[in-house]
Design a protein around this motif. Structure first.
Motif, PDB file in Angstrom:
ATOM      1  N   ILE A 103      16.657  39.110 -95.023  1.00  0.00           N
ATOM      2  CA  ILE A 103      15.516  40.021 -94.919  1.00  0.00           C
ATOM      3  C   ILE A 103      15.854  41.371 -95.534  1.00  0.00           C
ATOM      4  CG2 ILE A 103      14.073  41.303 -93.295  1.00  0.00           C
ATOM      5  CD1 ILE A 103      14.307  38.817 -91.451  1.00  0.00           C
ATOM      6  N   LEU A 104      17.039  41.888 -95.253  1.00  0.00           N
ATOM      7  CA  LEU A 104      17.454  43.171 -95.825  1.00  0.00           C
ATOM      8  C   LEU A 104      17.543  43.080 -97.349  1.00  0.00           C
ATOM      9  CD1 LEU A 104      20.223  44.362 -93.324  1.00  0.00           C
ATOM     10  CD2 LEU A 104      17.839  45.120 -93.479  1.00  0.00           C
ATOM     11  N   THR A 105      17.972  41.938 -97.860  1.00  0.00           N
ATOM     12  CA  THR A 105      18.020  41.742 -99.309  1.00  0.00           C
ATOM     13  C   THR A 105      16.626  41.895 -99.918  1.00  0.00           C
ATOM     14  OG1 THR A 105      19.921  40.237 -99.125  1.00  0.00           O
ATOM     15  CG2 THR A 105      18.621  40.129-101.152  1.00  0.00           C
ATOM     16  N   GLY A 106      15.631  41.285 -99.266  1.00  0.00           N
ATOM     17  CA  GLY A 106      14.261  41.420 -99.741  1.00  0.00           C
ATOM     18  C   GLY A 106      13.752  42.837 -99.679  1.00  0.00           C
ATOM     19  N   LEU A 107      14.048  43.545 -98.593  1.00  0.00           N
ATOM     20  CA  LEU A 107      13.606  44.932 -98.448  1.00  0.00           C
ATOM     21  C   LEU A 107      14.254  45.830 -99.494  1.00  0.00           C
ATOM     22  CD1 LEU A 107      13.622  45.321 -94.551  1.00  0.00           C
ATOM     23  CD2 LEU A 107      11.638  45.040 -96.048  1.00  0.00           C
ATOM     24  N   MET A 108      15.539  45.598 -99.761  1.00  0.00           N
ATOM     25  CA  MET A 108      16.220  46.403-100.778  1.00  0.00           C
ATOM     26  C   MET A 108      15.633  46.138-102.155  1.00  0.00           C
ATOM     27  SD  MET A 108      20.242  46.451 -99.628  1.00  0.00           S
ATOM     28  CE  MET A 108      20.454  44.674 -99.786  1.00  0.00           C
ATOM     29  N   PHE A 109      15.281  44.891-102.418  1.00  0.00           N
ATOM     30  CA  PHE A 109      14.698  44.544-103.708  1.00  0.00           C
ATOM     31  C   PHE A 109      13.349  45.239-103.905  1.00  0.00           C
ATOM     32  CE2 PHE A 109      12.049  41.787-106.389  1.00  0.00           C
ATOM     33  CZ  PHE A 109      12.847  41.693-107.522  1.00  0.00           C
ATOM     34  N   ILE A 110      12.553  45.339-102.847  1.00  0.00           N
ATOM     35  CA  ILE A 110      11.246  46.005-102.945  1.00  0.00           C
ATOM     36  C   ILE A 110      11.423  47.507-103.105  1.00  0.00           C
ATOM     37  CG2 ILE A 110       9.086  46.511-101.729  1.00  0.00           C
ATOM     38  CD1 ILE A 110       9.421  43.758-100.360  1.00  0.00           C
ATOM     39  N   GLY A 111      12.289  48.106-102.282  1.00  0.00           N
ATOM     40  CA  GLY A 111      12.579  49.531-102.418  1.00  0.00           C
ATOM     41  C   GLY A 111      11.526  50.432-101.820  1.00  0.00           C
ATOM     42  N   GLY A 112      11.313  51.600-102.431  1.00  0.00           N
ATOM     43  CA  GLY A 112      10.401  52.607-101.887  1.00  0.00           C
ATOM     44  C   GLY A 112       9.229  52.885-102.810  1.00  0.00           C
ATOM     45  N   GLY A 113       8.733  54.114-102.765  1.00  0.00           N
ATOM     46  CA  GLY A 113       7.559  54.490-103.534  1.00  0.00           C
ATOM     47  C   GLY A 113       7.896  54.916-104.951  1.00  0.00           C
ATOM     48  N   SER A 114       6.880  54.923-105.804  1.00  0.00           N
ATOM     49  CA  SER A 114       7.056  55.357-107.189  1.00  0.00           C
ATOM     50  C   SER A 114       7.307  56.857-107.245  1.00  0.00           C
ATOM     51  CB  SER A 114       5.805  55.011-108.006  1.00  0.00           C
ATOM     52  OG  SER A 114       5.570  53.612-107.982  1.00  0.00           O
ATOM     53  N   ALA A 115       8.055  57.289-108.274  1.00  0.00           N
ATOM     54  CA  ALA A 115       8.419  58.700-108.460  1.00  0.00           C
ATOM     55  C   ALA A 115       9.112  59.258-107.225  1.00  0.00           C
ATOM     56  CB  ALA A 115       7.187  59.543-108.805  1.00  0.00           C
ATOM     57  N   SER A 116       9.933  58.425-106.594  1.00  0.00           N
ATOM     58  CA  SER A 116      10.697  58.840-105.421  1.00  0.00           C
ATOM     59  C   SER A 116      12.179  58.681-105.704  1.00  0.00           C
ATOM     60  CB  SER A 116      10.313  57.981-104.207  1.00  0.00           C
ATOM     61  OG  SER A 116      10.870  56.673-104.318  1.00  0.00           O
ATOM     62  N   THR A 117      13.004  58.995-104.717  1.00  0.00           N
ATOM     63  CA  THR A 117      14.446  58.821-104.872  1.00  0.00           C
ATOM     64  C   THR A 117      14.876  57.397-104.563  1.00  0.00           C
ATOM     65  OG1 THR A 117      14.767  59.597-102.595  1.00  0.00           O
ATOM     66  CG2 THR A 117      14.921  61.228-104.342  1.00  0.00           C
ATOM     67  N   ALA A 118      13.951  56.533-104.163  1.00  0.00           N
ATOM     68  CA  ALA A 118      14.279  55.141-103.842  1.00  0.00           C
ATOM     69  C   ALA A 118      14.245  54.282-105.098  1.00  0.00           C
ATOM     70  CB  ALA A 118      13.307  54.594-102.804  1.00  0.00           C
ATOM     71  N   GLY A 119      14.883  53.112-105.008  1.00  0.00           N
ATOM     72  CA  GLY A 119      14.899  52.189-106.137  1.00  0.00           C
ATOM     73  C   GLY A 119      14.006  51.003-105.881  1.00  0.00           C
ATOM     74  N   GLY A 120      14.378  49.832-106.441  1.00  0.00           N
ATOM     75  CA  GLY A 120      13.602  48.621-106.260  1.00  0.00           C
ATOM     76  C   GLY A 120      12.415  48.541-107.203  1.00  0.00           C
ATOM     77  N   ILE A 121      11.640  47.470-107.030  1.00  0.00           N
ATOM     78  CA  ILE A 121      10.450  47.303-107.874  1.00  0.00           C
ATOM     79  C   ILE A 121       9.320  48.216-107.416  1.00  0.00           C
ATOM     80  CG2 ILE A 121      11.040  44.927-108.438  1.00  0.00           C
ATOM     81  CD1 ILE A 121       8.849  44.047-106.427  1.00  0.00           C
ATOM     82  N   LYS A 122       9.450  48.811-106.264  1.00  0.00           N
ATOM     83  CA  LYS A 122       8.539  49.775-105.647  1.00  0.00           C
ATOM     84  C   LYS A 122       7.495  49.081-104.762  1.00  0.00           C
ATOM     85  CE  LYS A 122      10.570  53.260-107.576  1.00  0.00           C
ATOM     86  NZ  LYS A 122      11.617  52.551-108.321  1.00  0.00           N
ATOM     87  N   VAL A 123       7.135  49.782-103.697  1.00  0.00           N
ATOM     88  CA  VAL A 123       6.202  49.260-102.701  1.00  0.00           C
ATOM     89  C   VAL A 123       4.844  48.968-103.322  1.00  0.00           C
ATOM     90  CG1 VAL A 123       4.958  49.805-100.570  1.00  0.00           C
ATOM     91  CG2 VAL A 123       7.362  50.425-100.800  1.00  0.00           C
ATOM     92  N   SER A 124       4.364  49.864-104.177  1.00  0.00           N
ATOM     93  CA  SER A 124       3.037  49.668-104.774  1.00  0.00           C
ATOM     94  C   SER A 124       3.013  48.430-105.662  1.00  0.00           C
ATOM     95  CB  SER A 124       2.628  50.910-105.574  1.00  0.00           C
ATOM     96  OG  SER A 124       3.613  51.227-106.545  1.00  0.00           O
ATOM     97  N   THR A 125       4.112  48.172-106.381  1.00  0.00           N
ATOM     98  CA  THR A 125       4.190  46.966-107.210  1.00  0.00           C
ATOM     99  C   THR A 125       4.116  45.714-106.348  1.00  0.00           C
ATOM    100  OG1 THR A 125       5.572  48.140-108.815  1.00  0.00           O
ATOM    101  CG2 THR A 125       5.575  45.733-108.924  1.00  0.00           C
ATOM    102  N   PHE A 126       4.874  45.707-105.262  1.00  0.00           N
ATOM    103  CA  PHE A 126       4.865  44.568-104.349  1.00  0.00           C
ATOM    104  C   PHE A 126       3.490  44.375-103.730  1.00  0.00           C
ATOM    105  CE2 PHE A 126       5.581  42.854-100.015  1.00  0.00           C
ATOM    106  CZ  PHE A 126       6.112  41.615-100.358  1.00  0.00           C
ATOM    107  N   ALA A 127       2.838  45.486-103.349  1.00  0.00           N
ATOM    108  CA  ALA A 127       1.507  45.392-102.755  1.00  0.00           C
ATOM    109  C   ALA A 127       0.501  44.823-103.744  1.00  0.00           C
ATOM    110  CB  ALA A 127       1.056  46.772-102.272  1.00  0.00           C
ATOM    111  N   VAL A 128       0.594  45.237-105.008  1.00  0.00           N
ATOM    112  CA  VAL A 128      -0.309  44.691-106.032  1.00  0.00           C
ATOM    113  C   VAL A 128      -0.111  43.184-106.166  1.00  0.00           C
ATOM    114  CG1 VAL A 128      -0.805  44.653-108.507  1.00  0.00           C
ATOM    115  CG2 VAL A 128      -0.569  46.837-107.328  1.00  0.00           C
TER     116      VAL A 128
END
Length: 444
Positions: free
Chosen positions: A293-318
């Motif tokens: 589960i943590l692997t999946g959360l890390m892959f998604i990451g945080g928000g766009s134009a933020s200090t977080a990485g990943g594919i971004k929450v908005s991308t996953f939501a789309v």
């Protein structure tokens, strides 16, 4: 206008490569190590890349290997990396909108109304002021706790508060303690500010600015803000619940703690998976289900134009809304009475597929260089590097130099790749005056 600005998608990787090169050279100087004469090239490169990409993965013990000057240098590189990615992401957003036609430009301005053309300096100033303001508040809270409860001297308390505030808000995971933050697992005054600071840093400044401006009118939020806020809440609730379920009886993680400490530890560790990087319980001792589960959360990451990485929450939501609309047989993908553009859907799918390919290829390459390594842990470390989370099961520090270099590449691509890819796709929209005949392929 220089070549980098004529081809804006080159600006981000070139800028980060330059800072990483300078950081690597500095970290090889003897003054920045505590015991060794000087850091080897791979160690310096890995640490500099991890700091600039605000990841927090390490191949040495940050607390003991680096000197006080080394800790200061890591802090500076982290701050440069955190601010740089937000500044350059904002610049790319403005350049992309400037390349659009009149209709597209008006549409982009409607969706991100706090950023207008010609306001780059003003926007970056607001980002810097907000960033330093959040870090100052976190510094004071943590320093006060270190000074009042742990009997640190005032100078030491302020330094520890500042170090962890920068690491927290920039979503890096470097620590001045060999066990990260495990010694503070039940301390609300340490864990809560760290968790909230990481969340604010990971949500993205465009969203933070809009929330501050439209806090009393949620109905006026842009689609991006809605996707980011609600996506963050859902993912956080899911991670928190599953952490409690799978780790409640684990004798190596949550079981020895009291109920309140278990709740705090689960909340903190779930937040850190979004890109924070610290650990208050041993990640390497977690159950396989939790690591997945943590692997999946890390892959998604945080928000766009933020200090977080990943594919971004908005991308996953789309992607979720695309699947939901397809299941329901809807002709359009609709979010809050707004239709998601077909180009945006294609960009989200492309970013996600490229990210999956990168993580899979890196994990396979890493696995081939380690004998008897658990594939789950290899995938976890790779996703942590890509999502710039910094959490580790302990595998990274044991990797050979070739494996560490693989993670260096993954950290770099994970930090700048999604931004440059999304921008390049947005700038590469072509308009043909003809269309080929349609034919269906068999799917599934």
């Amino acid at each position: 206008m220089g070549p980098a600005l004529r081809r804006p998608t080159r600006l981000v990787p070139l800028a980060f490569l330059g800072v990483i090169a300078i950081g690597t050279g500095l970290m090889m100087l003897p003054v920045f190590t505590a015991g060794a004469p000087n850091a080897p090239f791979v160690v310096a490169l890995f640490t500099a890349t991890s700091a600039v990409s605000v990841t927090g993965l390490t191949v040495v013990d940050t607390a003991t290997y680096w000197s006080a000057g080394g800790h200061v240098l890591i802090t500076v590189l982290t701050q440069i990396g955190g601010f740089g990615i937000m500044a350059l992401a904002t610049l790319l957003g403005l350049l992309v909108s400037q390349r659009l036609g009149l209709a597209g430009r008006l549409s982009a301005q409607a969706e991100s109304s706090d950023i207008a053309l010609g306001e780059i300096g003003q926007v970056l100033t607001r980002v810097a002021v907000a960033m330093l303001g959040f870090e100052a508040v976190i510094t004071l809270i943590l320093a006060g706790r270190f000074w009042a409860h742990y009997d640190y001297s005032l100078g030491k308390a302020l330094w520890h508060g500042l170090f962890f505030a920068v690491q927290t808000f920039n979503n890096a995971g470097f620590s001045l303690y060999s066990d990260s933050l495990r010694g503070f697992v039940g301390d609300w005054w340490i864990c809560l500010p760290v968790s909230l600071g990481a969340t604010l840093g990971a949500i993205g400044f465009p969203v933070l600015f809009e929330l501050a401006r439209e806090r009393r009118h949620p109905s006026t939020w842009s689609m991006h803000t809605r996707l980011t806020v609600w996506g963050t809440l859902v993912l956080s609730a899911f991670g928190f619940a599953t952490m409690l379920i799978f780790e409640w009886a684990n004798p190596h993680t949550l079981r020895p703690l009291g109920v309140e400490e278990k709740v705090l530890a689960a909340f903190t560790q779930d937040t850190m998976a979004r890109s924070g990087g610290f650990e208050t319980v041993p990640v390497g001792a977690m159950n396989t289900e939790t690591l997945s589960i943590l692997t999946g959360l890390m892959f998604i990451g945080g928000g766009s134009a933020s200090t977080a990485g990943g594919i971004k929450v908005s991308t996953f939501a789309v992607l979720i809304f695309i699947a939901w609309s397809e299941i329901r047989g809807e002709p359009d993908v609709v979010v809050g009475r707004r239709r998601i553009a077909t180009a945006t859907q294609r960009q989200a799918i492309t970013v996600a597929m490229l990210a999956v390919a990168l993580v899979a290829a890196a994990a396979i390459a890493l696995r081939s260089r380690i004998e008897h390594a658990d594939l789950q842990r290899v995938l976890f470390e790779t996703a942590s590097a890509f999502g710039t989370s910094g959490m580790t099961t302990g595998l990274t520090a044991t990797l050979p130099a070739s494996g560490q270099l693989i993670l260096v590449v993954v950290m770099f691509v994970g930090r700048v790749g999604t931004i440059t890819t999304a921008s390049a796709l947005a700038l590469n929209i072509r308009h043909r005056r003809y269309r080929y005949p349609e034919e269906r392929a068999i799917v599934g």
